[in-house]
Structures are given as structure tokens and as C-alpha cells.
Scaffold this motif. Sequence first.
Motif, PDB file in Angstrom:
ATOM      1  N   ILE A  62       1.078  -1.106   0.242  1.00 21.01           N
ATOM      2  CA  ILE A  62      -0.090   0.306  -0.013  1.00 21.01           C
ATOM      3  C   ILE A  62       1.004   1.040  -0.081  1.00 21.01           C
ATOM      4  N   ALA A  63       0.574   2.108  -1.208  1.00 18.47           N
ATOM      5  CA  ALA A  63       1.077   4.065  -1.032  1.00 18.47           C
ATOM      6  C   ALA A  63       1.017   4.287  -0.095  1.00 18.47           C
ATOM      7  N   ILE A  64       2.114   4.916   0.465  1.00 15.61           N
ATOM      8  CA  ILE A  64       1.805   6.176   1.761  1.00 15.61           C
ATOM      9  C   ILE A  64       1.500   7.243   1.055  1.00 15.61           C
ATOM     10  N   ASN A  65       0.410   7.982   1.464  1.00 16.74           N
ATOM     11  CA  ASN A  65      -0.217   8.657   0.228  1.00 16.74           C
ATOM     12  C   ASN A  65      -0.644   9.535   0.889  1.00 16.74           C
ATOM     13  N   ALA A  66      -1.732  10.673   0.977  1.00 22.93           N
ATOM     14  CA  ALA A  66      -2.755  11.588   1.427  1.00 22.93           C
ATOM     15  C   ALA A  66      -3.979  10.838   0.570  1.00 22.93           C
ATOM     16  N   THR A  67      -4.116   9.511  -0.084  1.00 16.49           N
ATOM     17  CA  THR A  67      -5.976   9.316   0.147  1.00 16.49           C
ATOM     18  C   THR A  67      -5.910   7.827   0.635  1.00 16.49           C
ATOM     19  N   TYR A 101       4.445   1.421   1.777  1.00 17.52           N
ATOM     20  CA  TYR A 101       5.979   2.310   1.954  1.00 17.52           C
ATOM     21  C   TYR A 101       5.527   3.112   0.986  1.00 17.52           C
ATOM     22  N   LEU A 102       6.553   4.320   0.821  1.00 14.60           N
ATOM     23  CA  LEU A 102       6.479   5.639   0.394  1.00 14.60           C
ATOM     24  C   LEU A 102       7.162   5.439  -1.060  1.00 14.60           C
ATOM     25  N   THR A 103       6.244   6.630  -1.593  1.00 16.66           N
ATOM     26  CA  THR A 103       6.350   6.592  -2.999  1.00 16.66           C
ATOM     27  C   THR A 103       7.622   7.902  -3.316  1.00 16.66           C
TER      28      THR A 103
END
Length: 293
Positions: free
Chosen positions: A54-59, A78-80
Motif C-alpha cells: 500500500i502506497a503511503i500517501n494522502a489518499t 511503502y513511500l513513493t
Amino acid sequence: PCEILILPRVSSRPLLASLALLGSAAMITAGPLNPPAGPVASTYKTLSEVEPRIAINATNTPGDATSVFKITQPGSYYLTADPGLIPGGKHGILIAASNVTVDLNGFQLWSLGNIINALDGVSASAGTDHITVSNGITRNMNGDGIDLSLASECRVEDIHATNNNGNGISLGANSIIWGCVARQNGGGGVQCATNCVLDRCAAAGNAFIGIAGGAGSPLSRCSASGNSAGFSASPGSTLSDCSASGNLSRGFNLGSGCTAAHCAANSNAGDGFTAASGCSFLSCTAYFNAANG
């Protein structure tokens, strides 16, 4: 006048044999000629199957009043991209669930260091466990670089924690830290609770103890240099193949019942080794320390 070109006679037997061999191979490797019954199904893979993280982001991991990103469900994250400046009053990543893996993916979590209450780079809520954080940089945070001290049974690996105002890396009980660097932090370098495993870590230039292990912790292949003090080992711990050099006070401070093997203390401003009762030493070296060896 005519010229007659006579070609040598070539036997057809090798050619026939080769054709027969190819025919046999084709019969062996050929698949069924009749397709299976029913509609033809697609063989493509979804993005979640190709990259089951799962990408770490605001969504996916929206933050709150105390965090830029907040993880509330178990899983692999994970960070992208570089998330940018961590503002005052917030952690970079707050982990509020157990059984979580965070791969910083080579990116950094950073602040300006002098921002009031810019908290930890990565922090875990109380009562969580089985958290892994790896592969990245935390720097200039007003708190710790990585703070999993309220969690247990965690793992931190391949992290560089530098110039944070608190500790570089803090871990709770029964945790593992491997291959990390803690440098120039305003607190300690690496601080672990009871029964932690520390391997191949380096602490340099920290304002407090370079590497501190709780009771019953094995420390191996670690170095501490230029810190306020080098190593602090609580009762029942073991140290092997560790070195303390150029620290501003003692190199090693061992609690009762500790064992040190193949360790070296040199050029420290205090004692090379200080040990409580019941400690044992095997093939250790102390030299050029300002006080006792």
C-alpha cells in the motif's frame, strides 16, 4: 564446348534422421490441439497482485492533527516520494496498528530541527506490536528519528537517523535493530528496552549514550564513537565484537552479570570499561583511555 559439373553424391540418411528427430521433439513439446471448453479468460494481473503493498500517501494513509500520514490498518506500506518538510506538531508517519511493515524506500522524513513540536519521523502508538521500519533516512526531527518505544516486538533495519533533537532510534522490548546508523542526535543514538537484539549498528557524535541496551540484550558488531558515552548494557546483557572509541566519558558501562567478548575500548575520555558485579571478559582490549582501562 560444354562443361559437365559432377557433384559428389550426398546421402539422404542424415537429413532424414534429423527430420525424424525434429518431428519427435515437436510431438513431445506440442500442447493439446483442442482448446478447453468455455470462454477464454484473461491472464493479466492486477496492480495489487503485481505490487501487493500500500502506497503511503494522502489518499491511502491520510494524516490527522498529529501526523502527516497515519497507518490504522495492518499491512505492508511503502513511500513513493519524499513527503517534504514535516511541519510543527506532527509526526511524519504515525503507526496506530499492529502487524505493520513500513518501507521508506530510500526516501527521507525530515524537518528543520528548530520547528517547535515537530515530532518523530516515525512513531508508534502505545500497545502496538510487530512493526517493521526499514530502508530510509530520518533527520532534523524535533523528536526522535524513529520512536517505537511504546510498541514491542518490532524490527528496524537499514535506517540512518541523523541530527534529530531526540534519540536517533528508540525501541520497545523484544525488538531487533540491524544495520542502522545514528549520528549527531541531541539525545542518544540507539536506545532499546529489555531483551532487544542489536547487530551491525553505528552510533557517532550523539549527545547522550551512543548505544544502550536493556536487560538481557545481546549487542554484536556495533561501534560507538564520539558520543557522550559509548555503550550502556543493562544487567544480563552480552556484547561481542563491539568497539568504543573517542567518547567523551567511558567507553563501556556494563551492568551486573554482563559478558563482553572481543570488544575494544580506546581513546575514551573516561574509563575504557566499567563493570558491575558478576561480569566476565574474554579477549577484550583497552588502550589510550584517559582513566582506567
